[in-house]
Write a protein that holds these residues in place. Sequence first.
Motif, short mmCIF file in Angstrom:
data_model
loop_
_atom_site.label_atom_id
_atom_site.label_comp_id
_atom_site.label_asym_id
_atom_site.label_seq_id
_atom_site.Cartn_x
_atom_site.Cartn_y
_atom_site.Cartn_z
N THR A 296 0.85 -1.18 0.00
CA THR A 296 0.00 0.00 0.00
C THR A 296 0.89 1.23 0.00
OG1 THR A 296 -1.74 1.24 1.13
CG2 THR A 296 -0.18 0.06 2.53
N ALA A 297 0.44 2.28 -0.69
CA ALA A 297 1.16 3.55 -0.69
C ALA A 297 0.37 4.64 0.02
CB ALA A 297 1.45 3.98 -2.13
N SER A 298 -0.78 4.27 0.61
CA SER A 298 -1.67 5.24 1.23
C SER A 298 -1.04 5.90 2.45
CB SER A 298 -2.98 4.56 1.63
OG SER A 298 -3.81 5.46 2.33
N LYS A 299 -1.16 7.24 2.51
CA LYS A 299 -0.60 8.01 3.63
C LYS A 299 -1.67 8.43 4.63
CE LYS A 299 0.88 11.41 1.08
NZ LYS A 299 0.22 11.05 -0.20
N THR A 300 -2.90 7.94 4.45
CA THR A 300 -4.01 8.43 5.27
C THR A 300 -4.56 7.38 6.23
OG1 THR A 300 -5.65 7.80 3.60
CG2 THR A 300 -4.70 10.01 3.42
N GLU A 301 -3.84 6.28 6.39
CA GLU A 301 -4.40 5.15 7.15
C GLU A 301 -4.24 5.31 8.65
OE1 GLU A 301 -6.16 3.12 5.60
OE2 GLU A 301 -5.51 3.41 3.52
N ASN A 302 -5.30 4.97 9.37
CA ASN A 302 -5.29 4.89 10.82
C ASN A 302 -4.83 3.48 11.21
OD1 ASN A 302 -5.82 4.77 13.54
ND2 ASN A 302 -7.96 5.36 13.38
N LEU A 307 -4.64 -4.40 6.07
CA LEU A 307 -3.31 -4.79 6.54
C LEU A 307 -3.40 -5.83 7.65
CD1 LEU A 307 -1.89 -2.52 4.85
CD2 LEU A 307 -0.41 -2.20 6.82
N LEU A 308 -4.39 -5.66 8.53
CA LEU A 308 -4.58 -6.66 9.58
C LEU A 308 -4.88 -8.03 8.96
CD1 LEU A 308 -6.86 -4.74 12.13
CD2 LEU A 308 -4.45 -5.31 12.41
N GLY A 314 -0.47 -14.15 6.81
CA GLY A 314 0.96 -14.39 6.79
C GLY A 314 1.69 -13.71 5.66
N LEU A 315 1.16 -12.58 5.20
CA LEU A 315 1.84 -11.86 4.11
C LEU A 315 2.77 -10.80 4.68
CD1 LEU A 315 -0.90 -11.13 1.40
CD2 LEU A 315 0.67 -13.06 1.57
N PRO A 316 4.02 -10.76 4.23
CA PRO A 316 4.87 -9.60 4.55
C PRO A 316 4.21 -8.35 3.98
CG PRO A 316 6.16 -11.38 3.57
CD PRO A 316 4.72 -11.74 3.40
N MET A 317 4.45 -7.20 4.59
CA MET A 317 3.76 -5.98 4.18
C MET A 317 4.74 -4.88 3.83
SD MET A 317 0.94 -6.20 7.25
CE MET A 317 2.25 -6.66 8.40
N ILE A 318 4.38 -4.06 2.86
CA ILE A 318 5.17 -2.90 2.48
C ILE A 318 4.25 -1.69 2.53
CG2 ILE A 318 6.41 -1.75 0.60
CD1 ILE A 318 7.34 -4.49 -0.35
N GLY A 319 4.63 -0.67 3.30
CA GLY A 319 3.79 0.53 3.43
C GLY A 319 4.63 1.75 3.74
N PRO A 320 4.03 2.94 3.63
CA PRO A 320 4.78 4.19 3.86
C PRO A 320 4.93 4.53 5.34
CG PRO A 320 2.52 4.69 3.31
CD PRO A 320 2.64 3.19 3.21
N ARG A 321 5.93 5.33 5.63
CA ARG A 321 6.14 5.83 6.99
C ARG A 321 5.16 6.98 7.23
NH1 ARG A 321 10.60 4.57 9.40
NH2 ARG A 321 11.71 4.43 7.39
N GLY A 335 7.75 -6.72 7.68
CA GLY A 335 7.58 -5.99 6.43
C GLY A 335 8.62 -4.90 6.28
N LEU A 336 8.42 -4.05 5.30
CA LEU A 336 9.36 -2.96 5.01
C LEU A 336 8.61 -1.64 4.90
CD1 LEU A 336 11.59 -4.70 2.29
CD2 LEU A 336 12.16 -4.34 4.71
N ILE A 337 9.24 -0.58 5.40
CA ILE A 337 8.67 0.77 5.36
C ILE A 337 9.46 1.61 4.36
CG2 ILE A 337 8.35 2.89 6.69
CD1 ILE A 337 6.38 0.83 7.52
N PHE A 338 8.74 2.41 3.57
CA PHE A 338 9.40 3.33 2.64
C PHE A 338 8.92 4.75 2.90
CE2 PHE A 338 5.48 2.03 0.59
CZ PHE A 338 4.99 3.20 0.04
N GLU A 339 9.65 5.72 2.35
CA GLU A 339 9.29 7.12 2.56
C GLU A 339 8.06 7.46 1.71
OE1 GLU A 339 10.53 9.05 4.91
OE2 GLU A 339 11.65 7.24 5.44
N PRO A 340 7.09 8.16 2.27
CA PRO A 340 5.85 8.47 1.55
C PRO A 340 6.09 9.12 0.20
CG PRO A 340 5.67 9.12 3.85
CD PRO A 340 7.09 8.73 3.64
#
Length: 392
Positions: A296-302, A307-308, A314-321, A335-340
């Motif tokens: 996901t690339a969404s920056k608006t998630e609570n 993702l839950l 059992g999926l690794p996750m990739i999302g923005p900081r 998972g891994l975090i990337f810059e928005p």
Amino acid sequence: MRICLFTDSFLPYISGVSSAVINQANELATRGHEVSIFHPRAKKEDRKEGIPGLDSRVKTFGLPFSVPIPNIPKLRFSIPLFLFTYRRLKIASPDVIHVHTEFGCGIEGMFLGRWKKVPIVGTFHTFFAEPEYLKQFHLPNSSFTRKAMWKYSVTFYNHCSHVVSPSKSVRDNLIQRGLKTKVTLLSNGIDPIQFRPKEEIEAFRQSLGIDDSAFIYVGRISPEKSLGVLLGAFHRVTRVNPDVKLVIVGAGPSDSEIDEKVAEFGIEKAVVRTGRIERDILMKENYLLLGDVFVTASKTENQPVSLLEAMAFGLPMIGPRAKGIPELVEDGNDGLIFEPDDEQDMADAMIKLMKDKHLRSEMSQAALDNASDHSMGKIGSKLEQLYRNAIS
């Protein structure tokens, strides 16, 4: 206990809020509580005999006066009239009211709860003051509008007996902007997963042309989800592995824009779009296992329910900081975090997990381990205690 849930976001509109409400209602009904859900009444052609995935013991009441939201299919806004809800609350007076949104239905729950002197618990789910949401609802993106939205939300939740926040990010934002009501951190929760046999999943993947690595996104196709960033990153990934696939599950107001973007990048054969899938089918058929990694690339998630669910599969996750994502995705663990908005940074994370099968396996196990903290069994027990504390 007699528990009434009020939500503006409900089926047939698919969202994390509607999923969270259904999950919690089902768990509370299983524990023997009398649960009712008040929501905007759907258009006549969208009404069904039952609500998919909802326990038959849970009562639902569609508020009679609702209007559609332009360019957001199946989402309707309930106009508070109070009389319909008043009559039903008079018949079976609730012990507690839980509002999951602060508009239409939430306002009904708030006013009627205060009128009947019933404790009101409120969950803050969505950062409506974010520019992406203001754009979606055709509101001006100005500092005045953002401040006004936050002021309204904080004022609304200050009238609750207790506030629930699924993430620290939300809690801190609310307190910083003037929330005085006590806040409890509580996950939205996830149901136990019934895994299909591996050979069935493999056949499912092959039926959609997935025979190599695959990434999956599940959610609305709308501006606030930053899908352009995801597609830009994935385009870079296809240069490394032309056989990789991106599965996009969902539908929404940006469908045509996404199709145009896919065509612009020339990645039509690499992108698999399933369209709208009802949540009960999504879970039963194990749609998330069409991918090896959730993105996901969404920056608006609570605290996104998608993702839950990915974690529970059992999926690794990739999302923005951004916002609540780093609270779910522990960088380097599950998972891994990337810059928005950084397409290259997101692509690098995707390529890393695509190439390193051993790392994917380790992160998969970590995701499964972490999912147990969000089980509906644990969340149900905490909700019960929270309600009892509010009533006493």
